[in-house]
Structures are given as C-alpha cells and as structure tokens.
Design a protein around this motif. Structure first.
Motif, PDB file in Angstrom:
ATOM      1  N   ASN A 320     -15.799 -31.828 -13.083  1.00 39.73           N
ATOM      2  CA  ASN A 320     -14.655 -30.925 -13.190  1.00 39.73           C
ATOM      3  C   ASN A 320     -14.941 -29.618 -12.474  1.00 39.73           C
ATOM      4  OD1 ASN A 320     -16.645 -30.326 -15.157  1.00 39.73           O
ATOM      5  ND2 ASN A 320     -15.189 -29.085 -16.288  1.00 39.73           N
ATOM      6  N   LYS A 321     -13.974 -28.731 -12.478  1.00 38.01           N
ATOM      7  CA  LYS A 321     -14.111 -27.408 -11.857  1.00 38.01           C
ATOM      8  C   LYS A 321     -13.541 -26.379 -12.814  1.00 38.01           C
ATOM      9  CE  LYS A 321     -14.738 -24.209  -8.757  1.00 38.01           C
ATOM     10  NZ  LYS A 321     -14.369 -23.099  -9.682  1.00 38.01           N
ATOM     11  N   VAL A 322     -14.422 -25.612 -13.454  1.00 41.80           N
ATOM     12  CA  VAL A 322     -14.004 -24.578 -14.387  1.00 41.80           C
ATOM     13  C   VAL A 322     -13.452 -23.395 -13.603  1.00 41.80           C
ATOM     14  CG1 VAL A 322     -14.802 -22.974 -16.166  1.00 41.80           C
ATOM     15  CG2 VAL A 322     -15.696 -25.310 -16.098  1.00 41.80           C
ATOM     16  N   ASP A 323     -12.322 -22.864 -14.073  1.00 41.83           N
ATOM     17  CA  ASP A 323     -11.669 -21.768 -13.356  1.00 41.83           C
ATOM     18  C   ASP A 323     -12.277 -20.408 -13.665  1.00 41.83           C
ATOM     19  OD1 ASP A 323      -9.905 -23.596 -12.228  1.00 41.83           O
ATOM     20  OD2 ASP A 323      -8.480 -23.402 -13.889  1.00 41.83           O
ATOM     21  N   ALA A 324     -12.585 -20.156 -14.941  1.00 41.63           N
ATOM     22  CA  ALA A 324     -13.038 -18.824 -15.334  1.00 41.63           C
ATOM     23  C   ALA A 324     -13.989 -18.924 -16.510  1.00 41.63           C
ATOM     24  CB  ALA A 324     -11.846 -17.934 -15.694  1.00 41.63           C
ATOM     25  N   VAL A 325     -14.788 -17.874 -16.690  1.00 42.05           N
ATOM     26  CA  VAL A 325     -15.729 -17.817 -17.801  1.00 42.05           C
ATOM     27  C   VAL A 325     -15.728 -16.400 -18.367  1.00 42.05           C
ATOM     28  CG1 VAL A 325     -17.687 -17.323 -16.280  1.00 42.05           C
ATOM     29  CG2 VAL A 325     -18.096 -18.273 -18.541  1.00 42.05           C
ATOM     30  N   SER A 326     -15.793 -16.313 -19.683  1.00 45.60           N
ATOM     31  CA  SER A 326     -15.873 -15.021 -20.363  1.00 45.60           C
ATOM     32  C   SER A 326     -17.267 -14.886 -20.963  1.00 45.60           C
ATOM     33  CB  SER A 326     -14.808 -14.929 -21.468  1.00 45.60           C
ATOM     34  OG  SER A 326     -14.984 -13.747 -22.235  1.00 45.60           O
ATOM     35  N   ILE A 327     -17.964 -13.803 -20.637  1.00 50.64           N
ATOM     36  CA  ILE A 327     -19.333 -13.559 -21.091  1.00 50.64           C
ATOM     37  C   ILE A 327     -19.402 -12.173 -21.712  1.00 50.64           C
ATOM     38  CG2 ILE A 327     -21.760 -13.802 -20.415  1.00 50.64           C
ATOM     39  CD1 ILE A 327     -20.896 -14.888 -17.769  1.00 50.64           C
ATOM     40  N   GLU A 339     -23.976 -14.966  -8.414  1.00 49.88           N
ATOM     41  CA  GLU A 339     -24.163 -16.417  -8.475  1.00 49.88           C
ATOM     42  C   GLU A 339     -22.924 -17.111  -9.016  1.00 49.88           C
ATOM     43  OE1 GLU A 339     -27.425 -19.696 -10.113  1.00 49.88           O
ATOM     44  OE2 GLU A 339     -27.439 -17.645 -10.887  1.00 49.88           O
ATOM     45  N   LEU A 340     -22.280 -16.513 -10.006  1.00 48.14           N
ATOM     46  CA  LEU A 340     -21.109 -17.148 -10.611  1.00 48.14           C
ATOM     47  C   LEU A 340     -19.896 -17.106  -9.702  1.00 48.14           C
ATOM     48  CD1 LEU A 340     -21.419 -15.813 -14.279  1.00 48.14           C
ATOM     49  CD2 LEU A 340     -21.871 -18.130 -13.485  1.00 48.14           C
ATOM     50  N   THR A 341     -19.743 -16.023  -8.954  1.00 48.13           N
ATOM     51  CA  THR A 341     -18.533 -15.845  -8.136  1.00 48.13           C
ATOM     52  C   THR A 341     -18.721 -16.290  -6.693  1.00 48.13           C
ATOM     53  OG1 THR A 341     -19.194 -13.552  -7.665  1.00 48.13           O
ATOM     54  CG2 THR A 341     -17.757 -13.920  -9.559  1.00 48.13           C
ATOM     55  N   ASP A 342     -19.895 -16.754  -6.326  1.00 49.26           N
ATOM     56  CA  ASP A 342     -20.175 -17.172  -4.952  1.00 49.26           C
ATOM     57  C   ASP A 342     -19.189 -18.263  -4.521  1.00 49.26           C
ATOM     58  OD1 ASP A 342     -21.194 -17.800  -2.505  1.00 49.26           O
ATOM     59  OD2 ASP A 342     -23.076 -18.652  -3.251  1.00 49.26           O
ATOM     60  N   PRO A 343     -18.389 -18.021  -3.460  1.00 49.10           N
ATOM     61  CA  PRO A 343     -17.416 -19.035  -3.016  1.00 49.10           C
ATOM     62  C   PRO A 343     -18.068 -20.359  -2.597  1.00 49.10           C
ATOM     63  CG  PRO A 343     -16.957 -16.899  -2.021  1.00 49.10           C
ATOM     64  CD  PRO A 343     -18.289 -16.782  -2.687  1.00 49.10           C
ATOM     65  N   ALA A 344     -19.317 -20.298  -2.154  1.00 44.41           N
ATOM     66  CA  ALA A 344     -20.005 -21.526  -1.752  1.00 44.41           C
ATOM     67  C   ALA A 344     -20.718 -22.190  -2.919  1.00 44.41           C
ATOM     68  CB  ALA A 344     -21.012 -21.212  -0.649  1.00 44.41           C
ATOM     69  N   ASN A 347     -18.182 -20.415  -7.907  1.00 45.89           N
ATOM     70  CA  ASN A 347     -16.873 -19.855  -7.570  1.00 45.89           C
ATOM     71  C   ASN A 347     -15.935 -19.800  -8.778  1.00 45.89           C
ATOM     72  OD1 ASN A 347     -14.934 -18.700  -5.918  1.00 45.89           O
ATOM     73  ND2 ASN A 347     -14.109 -20.672  -5.243  1.00 45.89           N
ATOM     74  N   VAL A 348     -16.403 -19.176  -9.869  1.00 48.55           N
ATOM     75  CA  VAL A 348     -15.572 -19.014 -11.047  1.00 48.55           C
ATOM     76  C   VAL A 348     -15.200 -17.541 -11.200  1.00 48.55           C
ATOM     77  CG1 VAL A 348     -16.589 -20.978 -12.248  1.00 48.55           C
ATOM     78  CG2 VAL A 348     -17.553 -18.709 -12.592  1.00 48.55           C
ATOM     79  N   GLU A 349     -14.082 -17.311 -11.858  1.00 51.36           N
ATOM     80  CA  GLU A 349     -13.668 -15.944 -12.157  1.00 51.36           C
ATOM     81  C   GLU A 349     -14.395 -15.500 -13.421  1.00 51.36           C
ATOM     82  OE1 GLU A 349      -9.477 -13.404 -12.368  1.00 51.36           O
ATOM     83  OE2 GLU A 349      -9.482 -15.590 -12.569  1.00 51.36           O
ATOM     84  N   VAL A 350     -15.013 -14.328 -13.371  1.00 57.65           N
ATOM     85  CA  VAL A 350     -15.854 -13.861 -14.466  1.00 57.65           C
ATOM     86  C   VAL A 350     -15.189 -12.682 -15.161  1.00 57.65           C
ATOM     87  CG1 VAL A 350     -18.126 -12.994 -15.125  1.00 57.65           C
ATOM     88  CG2 VAL A 350     -17.914 -14.598 -13.223  1.00 57.65           C
ATOM     89  N   PHE A 351     -15.098 -12.795 -16.481  1.00 61.22           N
ATOM     90  CA  PHE A 351     -14.581 -11.704 -17.304  1.00 61.22           C
ATOM     91  C   PHE A 351     -15.734 -11.205 -18.174  1.00 61.22           C
ATOM     92  CE2 PHE A 351     -10.966 -14.292 -16.214  1.00 61.22           C
ATOM     93  CZ  PHE A 351      -9.976 -13.364 -15.911  1.00 61.22           C
ATOM     94  N   VAL A 352     -16.179  -9.988 -17.902  1.00 61.36           N
ATOM     95  CA  VAL A 352     -17.316  -9.428 -18.628  1.00 61.36           C
ATOM     96  C   VAL A 352     -17.028  -7.952 -18.890  1.00 61.36           C
ATOM     97  CG1 VAL A 352     -18.516  -8.990 -16.449  1.00 61.36           C
ATOM     98  CG2 VAL A 352     -19.801  -9.049 -18.578  1.00 61.36           C
ATOM     99  N   PRO A 353     -17.290  -7.465 -20.095  1.00 63.26           N
ATOM    100  CA  PRO A 353     -17.021  -6.050 -20.378  1.00 63.26           C
ATOM    101  C   PRO A 353     -18.096  -5.151 -19.784  1.00 63.26           C
ATOM    102  CG  PRO A 353     -17.946  -7.118 -22.312  1.00 63.26           C
ATOM    103  CD  PRO A 353     -17.758  -8.189 -21.285  1.00 63.26           C
ATOM    104  N   PRO A 354     -17.743  -4.265 -18.842  1.00 62.32           N
ATOM    105  CA  PRO A 354     -18.758  -3.352 -18.284  1.00 62.32           C
ATOM    106  C   PRO A 354     -19.109  -2.275 -19.293  1.00 62.32           C
ATOM    107  CG  PRO A 354     -16.602  -2.847 -17.382  1.00 62.32           C
ATOM    108  CD  PRO A 354     -16.424  -4.070 -18.232  1.00 62.32           C
ATOM    109  N   PRO A 355     -20.325  -1.764 -19.240  1.00 59.19           N
ATOM    110  CA  PRO A 355     -20.687  -0.674 -20.158  1.00 59.19           C
ATOM    111  C   PRO A 355     -19.903   0.585 -19.835  1.00 59.19           C
ATOM    112  CG  PRO A 355     -22.406  -0.991 -18.515  1.00 59.19           C
ATOM    113  CD  PRO A 355     -21.423  -2.107 -18.333  1.00 59.19           C
ATOM    114  N   GLU A 356     -19.715   1.417 -20.833  1.00 50.72           N
ATOM    115  CA  GLU A 356     -19.018   2.667 -20.609  1.00 50.72           C
ATOM    116  C   GLU A 356     -19.876   3.577 -19.746  1.00 50.72           C
ATOM    117  OE1 GLU A 356     -17.640   4.586 -24.076  1.00 50.72           O
ATOM    118  OE2 GLU A 356     -16.627   2.808 -24.874  1.00 50.72           O
ATOM    119  N   ARG A 357     -19.256   4.176 -18.752  1.00 52.14           N
ATOM    120  CA  ARG A 357     -19.976   5.060 -17.836  1.00 52.14           C
ATOM    121  C   ARG A 357     -19.477   6.491 -17.988  1.00 52.14           C
ATOM    122  NH1 ARG A 357     -22.867   2.810 -13.708  1.00 52.14           N
ATOM    123  NH2 ARG A 357     -22.848   0.533 -13.583  1.00 52.14           N
TER     124      ARG A 357
END
Length: 520
Positions: A320-327, A339-344, A347-357
């Motif tokens: 299969n081909k997973v579209d997106a992942v939440s971490i 590595e997760l978003t590499d088109p080659a 190539n999955v869409e990544v949803f990750v909460p960035p730290p507050e800056r």
C-alpha cells in the motif's frame, strides 16, 4: 507414561449443544466469525520441520491458546486450566469435551518454534484481512511509542560483572574444564580478599579478572577442541564472549550500557521518568483504530527514526501507500522529516507539532543568505563570511562574521543580540527547508484537524497497557519482547474487528462481512 499429544476435534453433536449454551453474542463466538484463523495455518506450519520428528500440536489451536492467554491476562498454566473448564474457550479452540489439553510447557515450545519473525507474518495477515474488508484506509497513520519495563532485577555494577563472568565460565566449561575450575577458585578468593575494600577498588579488581578471562577465552574458538563440540556449545561461548566484551567496553565510557546479563538487550531510557527496558512503537490507522505496524526498540532507541521503519514495514507487507503520518515531538527532527517526505522514498505528508519558539529581537538565521555550495553566508547588510565550523551533531554550520565587519555596520542594532557584542554568529541548519515546511503546516487548519485525531493512538496504548499488561515484559530479550508486543497487538486488533464487523446482537456477522466485501 507420556501424555497424549493428540487433540480430539469437537463433534457436530457437541457443537450443536454448546452453541445452544454459549450466548450468541459471546465475544469468542463473534471473534470466530470475524477472523479467518485458517489463513494463519500455512504461516505457522512453515516454522515446523514437516514430517521430521513427532507430529506437532495443531498450530491454530496453539495460536488461539496464546491469544486467550493475552486477552484474559493468564499464565501458561492458567490458560490451560481455564480452557479445561470454560466451555466457551473449548468451543473457540474447537476441541471435544474428551480431548486432553496440551501441557502448559507446550506454550514455551510453541513460542520458541514460531518466534517473532513468524508472528510478524501472522500479524500482517490479520491486518490484511482487515484491509480486504475495507476497514483499513491509507489516509493517515498515527505514530507513537510507550515504554515496557524489563523482566529483570537491576544489579549493581559489581554484581553485573560477576554474572557476566559466571556466564562466560559456564560457556567455557565444555572446552577447558580444568582452567575454568582454576578461574572459579580465583573468583572466590577475590571475593574473600576484597570484602573490606571500598566499592571502587572491588570494581577494579573484578574488571581486571574479567579482562584476563576474556583474553584467554578469545583464543578458544581458534583451537582444535572448539570444532569438536556441538554448535550449541559454540554459539553459547560466542554469545558469552560478545556480552563480556560489551560490558568491558561500557567500563571504558560507552554510552549504550548493558544493564543486565540476563537481558542484554534491555537499556535504560527516559519516557516521562527513567526506566530500564524497551520502547514499544506502533502505527495506528486513524480511520479504523487498527494497529498496522509495531516494533520494539531498546529504551534508548531512536523513536523518531523508527517512524520510517514502521511505514516501510507496513508498505512492504501490504503493497500500500500511506498518504500521511502524525507524530509527536520525537518526529520533529530534520533527518526524520527529510526521510519521510523524500519524493524518491516514502513521500508521506508529516504532521508534527513544532516546539514553541521565542522570537528573536534581531535578525534570525532565515534572513542570512547561504550560497549554493553552502560555504559562504551573506548578512542583510551585504557582508559575507566563509568562516564556519560544523555543529556538534554535524547537522549544520556555525558561521562567524569578523569584528571589523560588524563594528561600523548600519544594521548593528538590528543584528547583534547585545549592544556590547563584538560580532555575529549564525547557525545554518542543513534541514532548514524541512523545519520551515513543518512550521508552516502547523499553522494550517488541516494540521489542527489531524492533531485532534492523534489522541486515538494514546487510547490504544491505554488499552494495551491497562487491559493486557503490555507495560511489563513477560520475557527477556528484544525478539521475545517483540513477540509479546505482536501477540498483544493482535488481541487488541481482533477486539476492534469484532466491534467493527459485528452488530450488538451479533446475529448478522456473516451478512456484514459479505456486504463489506461486496462494497469493496
């Protein structure tokens, strides 16, 4: 007299009677309808030696016993006792009232024979059944990890060295019994003579003795007597030598320290608090709440990097081909995001909460321009520098401008964080594009919606830990702990399948299955 290993299947008469007694909505009746257990048979039988030796017990019955044990939190002996008295369990196992049950030690032999590699295939087959019914989608995976406490007592360093020495001497016994006896006498004398010394001095003495034994033991595999012994004895010595070398290397400052001679794979890590054991990592389908991939890491393992491993593992098993992942925050790392978003690659869409800056009151790194070759940095005032050095993680370059460049700069007040600062240093990360994309995505409504779904994986962990005691390792060694995690995840997945496929009255299970297959 040996106990009979022949399992007697249930007769049609017994089946009809028991189906009248067992409620139609009993969980085990619904489970038998929702899951096709016969599809696991060829996978399990491949772990056995065919016609060689005594015929094995029915592998599907043994798997069902394993599942009953995890589902009801029983021991090997407990699941046999329960199956002997509980007619619903006998019906689920398909055994006659007159059939003997296997001896409880048969469960240990079954686990040893099957192992984590075969159980991984069985787990994937269960997920494949859910996919064939249209339950598992590829829209989104929720990824997270929890900790498993190792099934060991944590020894002191002195005790650890003594246990490693003892294991090494036991492994050397078949090859040089006389020398082993001498070393044991030396160990006893060392124990007596150092009892009144300080702990650090005792430790030095034991490390010295273990090093001497290791030097001798390293030469044993090259001797002629080594080849004359069984492969089991040879492997035992190699394993003991590997462990001894690892423990001695830890004394020289290794950051990945062995904590137990009985469970060499366990490590010390922090998951809310410090613990010794493993990390249980998994992917959950956001739509069906079915676990699609699992892995077990040492407690100090790289949880963030394991996301790619889990996705690759699932996609290889099912094509299969997973579209997106939440971490969670563990995935907010440049190398992981790349590595997760590499088109080659994945190539999955990544949803990750960035730290507050905290916003800088001066020019930030994004306002400094890096040359295409990554060796020249230009500031907002047009000054350039080629003076740089890699950061300690080798994930970027720290550039430094000269004092004279910043001394009379018209933008000095907007660039230097302190008025008395002499020059500006700027860190340019190799993964700035990945971090910028993650930060931009975090401001979208889609990100908020996905993160609202993420707690579903936390609830799945609660079920695994609170209802099926995944928090505590039953076995020792990473492969066996992975086996436990796979079986426990199968139990939870089967409960979810029953819930999705069976109505509350459990009278239309076959119709629901047929309708799902027809829609697909």
């Amino acid at each position: 007299m040996l106990q009979s290993h022949e399992l007697i299947p249930m007769t049609d008469a017994e089946r009809r009677v028991w189906e009248q007694v067992i409620p139609v909505d009993h969980y085990l009746r619904r489970l038998a309808t929702a899951v096709d257990f016969e599809r696991f048979r060829p996978l399990l039988e491949a772990s056995y030696a065919g016609d060689f030796g005594r015929p094995p017990l029915d592998v599907v019955v043994m798997l069902k016993l394993e599942l009953l044990e995890r589902h009801y939190n029983l021991s090997d002996r407990g699941v046999m006792d329960s199956s002997a008295l509980n007619i619903a369990c006998r019906w689920f196992l398909g055994l006659s009232l007159t059939s003997p049950l296997p001896h409880n030690t048969s469960m240990t032999y079954f686990r040893t024979r099957v192992g984590a590699s075969t159980m991984q295939k069985v787990f994937d087959e269960l997920v494949a059944q859910a996919r064939s019914l249209g339950l598992v989608k590829d829209r989104l995976r929720l990824k997270d990890a929890t900790h498993i406490i190792a099934n060991i007592a944590i020894p002191s360093t002195i005790r650890l060295l003594a246990e490693v020495r003892q294991q090494l001497l036991e492994a050397l016994q078949p090859f040089a019994a006389e020398r082993v006896a001498q070393e044991r006498e030396h160990a006893e004398a060392l124990h007596r003579d150092t009892q009144d010394l300080k702990e650090q001095e005792q430790l030095v003495q034991r490390v010295t003795h273990l090093r001497a034994i290791v030097v001798w033991a390293d030469a044993v595999p090259a001797q002629e007597a080594f080849a004359q012994h069984s492969s089991k004895a040879q492997e035992q010595l190699r394993s003991a030598l590997t462990l001894a070398h690892k423990v001695l290397a830890d004394r020289d400052g290794s950051g990945d320290k062995t904590v137990s001679a009985h469970d060499p794979d366990a490590r010390t890590g922090k998951h809310g608090h410090f613990y010794t054991g493993y990390l249980f990592d998994m992917l959950v389908d956001a739509d069906s709440a079915i676990i699609t991939a699992v892995n077990v890491l040492p407690a100090n393992g790289d949880e963030g990097a394991d996301a790619a491993q889990l996705l690759a593992q699932e996609q290889e098993a099912h094509g299969n081909k997973v579209d997106a992942v939440s971490i969670d925050g563990a995935g907010y790392r440049g190398d992981v995001l790349r590595e997760l978003t590499d088109p080659a690659g994945l190539n999955v869409e990544v949803f990750v909460p960035p730290p507050e800056r905290i916003p800088l009151p001066v020019f930030d790194a994004s306002q400094f321009t890096l040359s295409d070759d990554g060796t020249t940095l230009t500031c907002p005032a047009g000054q350039t520098t080629t003076q740089w050095q890699p950061n300690r993680h080798d994930t970027g370059r720290r550039f430094r401008f000269a004092k004279k460049q910043c001394a009379d700069c018209p933008l000095r007040s907007q660039c230097l964080p302190k008025p008395d600062a002499k020059s500006r240093q700027v860190m340019k990360n190799d993964y700035e594009a990945e971090y910028a994309a993650a930060q931009a995505k975090a401001r979208t409504a889609e990100h908020a919606k996905v993160r609202h779904e993420h707690p579903r994986v936390e609830r799945k962990f609660a079920e695994l830990v609170c209802r099926h005691d995944l928090r505590h390792a039953r076995y020792r060694g990473r492969p066996r702990v992975l086996y436990q995690g796979l079986v426990t995840s199968m139990v939870v997945n089967m409960k979810r399948l029953v819930r999705l496929l069976c109505s509350s009255t459990a009278t239309a299970v076959g119709i629901v299955r047929a309708e799902l297959e027809g829609i697909k």
